[in-house]
Design an enzyme around this catalytic site. Structure first.
Site, PDB file in Angstrom:
ATOM      1  N   ASP A  12     -49.814  64.154  -4.693  1.00 10.81           N
ATOM      2  CA  ASP A  12     -48.447  64.371  -4.234  1.00 10.81           C
ATOM      3  C   ASP A  12     -47.744  65.455  -5.046  1.00 10.81           C
ATOM      4  OD1 ASP A  12     -48.849  62.420  -2.315  1.00 10.81           O
ATOM      5  OD2 ASP A  12     -47.688  60.871  -3.363  1.00 10.81           O
TER       6      ASP A  12
ATOM      7  N   ARG B  87     -73.644  63.623  -9.206  1.00  7.54           N
ATOM      8  CA  ARG B  87     -73.445  62.541 -10.159  1.00  7.54           C
ATOM      9  C   ARG B  87     -73.195  61.216  -9.442  1.00  7.54           C
ATOM     10  NH1 ARG B  87     -69.513  64.327 -14.755  1.00  7.54           N
ATOM     11  NH2 ARG B  87     -70.373  62.415 -15.648  1.00  7.54           N
TER      12      ARG B  87
ATOM     13  N   HIS C 258     -64.237  71.612 -11.758  1.00  7.06           N
ATOM     14  CA  HIS C 258     -65.029  70.605 -12.458  1.00  7.06           C
ATOM     15  C   HIS C 258     -66.163  71.332 -13.168  1.00  7.06           C
ATOM     16  CE1 HIS C 258     -62.880  67.324 -10.635  1.00  7.06           C
ATOM     17  NE2 HIS C 258     -62.967  67.987  -9.489  1.00  7.06           N
ATOM     18  N   ILE C 259     -66.411  70.949 -14.381  1.00  4.25           N
ATOM     19  CA  ILE C 259     -67.454  71.566 -15.190  1.00  4.25           C
ATOM     20  C   ILE C 259     -68.833  71.207 -14.653  1.00  4.25           C
ATOM     21  CG2 ILE C 259     -68.470  71.584 -17.506  1.00  4.25           C
ATOM     22  CD1 ILE C 259     -65.500  71.049 -18.507  1.00  4.25           C
ATOM     23  N   SER C 260     -69.012  69.935 -14.335  1.00  4.15           N
ATOM     24  CA  SER C 260     -70.299  69.484 -13.802  1.00  4.15           C
ATOM     25  C   SER C 260     -70.250  69.509 -12.275  1.00  4.15           C
ATOM     26  CB  SER C 260     -70.608  68.067 -14.292  1.00  4.15           C
ATOM     27  OG  SER C 260     -69.693  67.141 -13.732  1.00  4.15           O
TER      28      SER C 260
ATOM     29  N   ARG D  26     -68.188  65.681 -26.329  1.00  3.97           N
ATOM     30  CA  ARG D  26     -68.423  64.636 -25.325  1.00  3.97           C
ATOM     31  C   ARG D  26     -69.607  64.980 -24.432  1.00  3.97           C
ATOM     32  NH1 ARG D  26     -64.946  64.044 -19.861  1.00  3.97           N
ATOM     33  NH2 ARG D  26     -65.957  62.185 -19.065  1.00  3.97           N
TER      34      ARG D  26
ATOM     35  N   HIS E  56     -60.418  61.372  -8.855  1.00  3.45           N
ATOM     36  CA  HIS E  56     -60.975  60.383  -7.934  1.00  3.45           C
ATOM     37  C   HIS E  56     -60.051  59.204  -7.674  1.00  3.45           C
ATOM     38  CE1 HIS E  56     -64.341  62.836  -9.057  1.00  3.45           C
ATOM     39  NE2 HIS E  56     -64.206  62.453 -10.304  1.00  3.45           N
TER      40      HIS E  56
ATOM     41  N   TYR F  18     -71.449  68.354 -20.254  1.00  2.00           N
ATOM     42  CA  TYR F  18     -70.269  69.209 -20.400  1.00  2.00           C
ATOM     43  C   TYR F  18     -70.468  70.393 -21.346  1.00  2.00           C
ATOM     44  CZ  TYR F  18     -68.091  65.257 -18.085  1.00  2.00           C
ATOM     45  OH  TYR F  18     -67.775  64.270 -17.184  1.00  2.00           O
TER      46      TYR F  18
ATOM     47  N   ALA G 118     -61.172  62.340 -14.504  1.00  2.00           N
ATOM     48  CA  ALA G 118     -61.352  61.125 -13.707  1.00  2.00           C
ATOM     49  C   ALA G 118     -60.188  60.865 -12.756  1.00  2.00           C
ATOM     50  CB  ALA G 118     -61.557  59.929 -14.636  1.00  2.00           C
TER      51      ALA G 118
ATOM     52  N   GLU H 198     -58.826  73.436  -7.877  1.00  2.00           N
ATOM     53  CA  GLU H 198     -59.451  72.290  -8.553  1.00  2.00           C
ATOM     54  C   GLU H 198     -60.760  72.753  -9.171  1.00  2.00           C
ATOM     55  OE1 GLU H 198     -61.595  68.091  -7.188  1.00  2.00           O
ATOM     56  OE2 GLU H 198     -60.301  69.136  -5.767  1.00  2.00           O
TER      57      GLU H 198
ATOM     58  N   ASN I 115     -58.281  70.792 -13.811  1.00  2.00           N
ATOM     59  CA  ASN I 115     -59.401  69.867 -13.937  1.00  2.00           C
ATOM     60  C   ASN I 115     -58.763  68.528 -14.264  1.00  2.00           C
ATOM     61  OD1 ASN I 115     -61.588  68.285 -14.623  1.00  2.00           O
ATOM     62  ND2 ASN I 115     -62.657  69.910 -15.702  1.00  2.00           N
TER      63      ASN I 115
ATOM     64  N   PRO J 222     -57.810  63.846 -18.551  1.00  2.00           N
ATOM     65  CA  PRO J 222     -58.320  62.932 -19.565  1.00  2.00           C
ATOM     66  C   PRO J 222     -59.729  63.253 -20.048  1.00  2.00           C
ATOM     67  CG  PRO J 222     -58.235  61.857 -17.413  1.00  2.00           C
ATOM     68  CD  PRO J 222     -57.540  63.167 -17.280  1.00  2.00           C
ATOM     69  N   ASN J 223     -59.888  63.095 -21.333  1.00  2.00           N
ATOM     70  CA  ASN J 223     -61.149  63.238 -22.062  1.00  2.00           C
ATOM     71  C   ASN J 223     -61.624  64.678 -22.206  1.00  2.00           C
ATOM     72  OD1 ASN J 223     -61.511  60.378 -22.497  1.00  2.00           O
ATOM     73  ND2 ASN J 223     -61.945  60.264 -20.312  1.00  2.00           N
TER      74      ASN J 223
END
Length: 139
Positions: A85, A105, A98-100, A18, A78, A23, A75, A96, A72, A10-11
């Protein structure tokens, strides 16, 4: 030729627009074009959805036939036991990304529901996190 699937949650369709301070200002399409040019020995597929169930469906679709999956989950990282699963159910290794740096954070971003079932994690290197994950499948 290695077949690699990148899945963004998402996003992440808003990359380049954004929160550029977090990002960056590069769209994922632009980055993907450069990634494909840099790794002609790989068949790099891309999928993005804001919908949890669609991400799970894509993992099921590619999770037995591809050489690697770069995820990625945004959200959902988390919150989603369902994504965890799905990753656990397939045989394709998942990295996995993540950009940041999620650990620098908000505290709720420090916990990942999916990390324990992934082959590895790359965080905090901007879009280069995807390249580093891809490299892990080539070595």
């Amino acid at each position: 030729m290695k077949r690699i699937q990148i899945i963004n949650g998402p996003n992440l369709n808003l990359l380049g627009k954004r929160e550029p301070a977090i990002y960056g200002d590069t769209s994922f399409d632009g980055f993907l074009e450069r990634l494909r040019a840099r790794y002609p020995q790989c068949e790099i597929h891309y999928y993005q959805s804001n919908i949890e169930g669609e991400l799970i469906d894509k993992i099921h679709e590619v999770g037995f036939d591809f050489d690697g999956l770069i995820l990625n989950a945004g959200a959902y990282t988390h919150t989603s036991i369902a994504l965890r699963d799905a990753i656990k159910a397939v045989t394709t290794p998942v990295v996995e990304v993540h950009i940041s740096n999620v650990h620098a954070r908000e505290p709720f971003r420090h916990v990942s529901m999916i990390s324990a079932v992934c082959r590895g994690i790359v965080v905090g290197f901007g879009l280069e996190s995807y390249r580093l994950a891809l490299e892990s499948f080539l070595s």
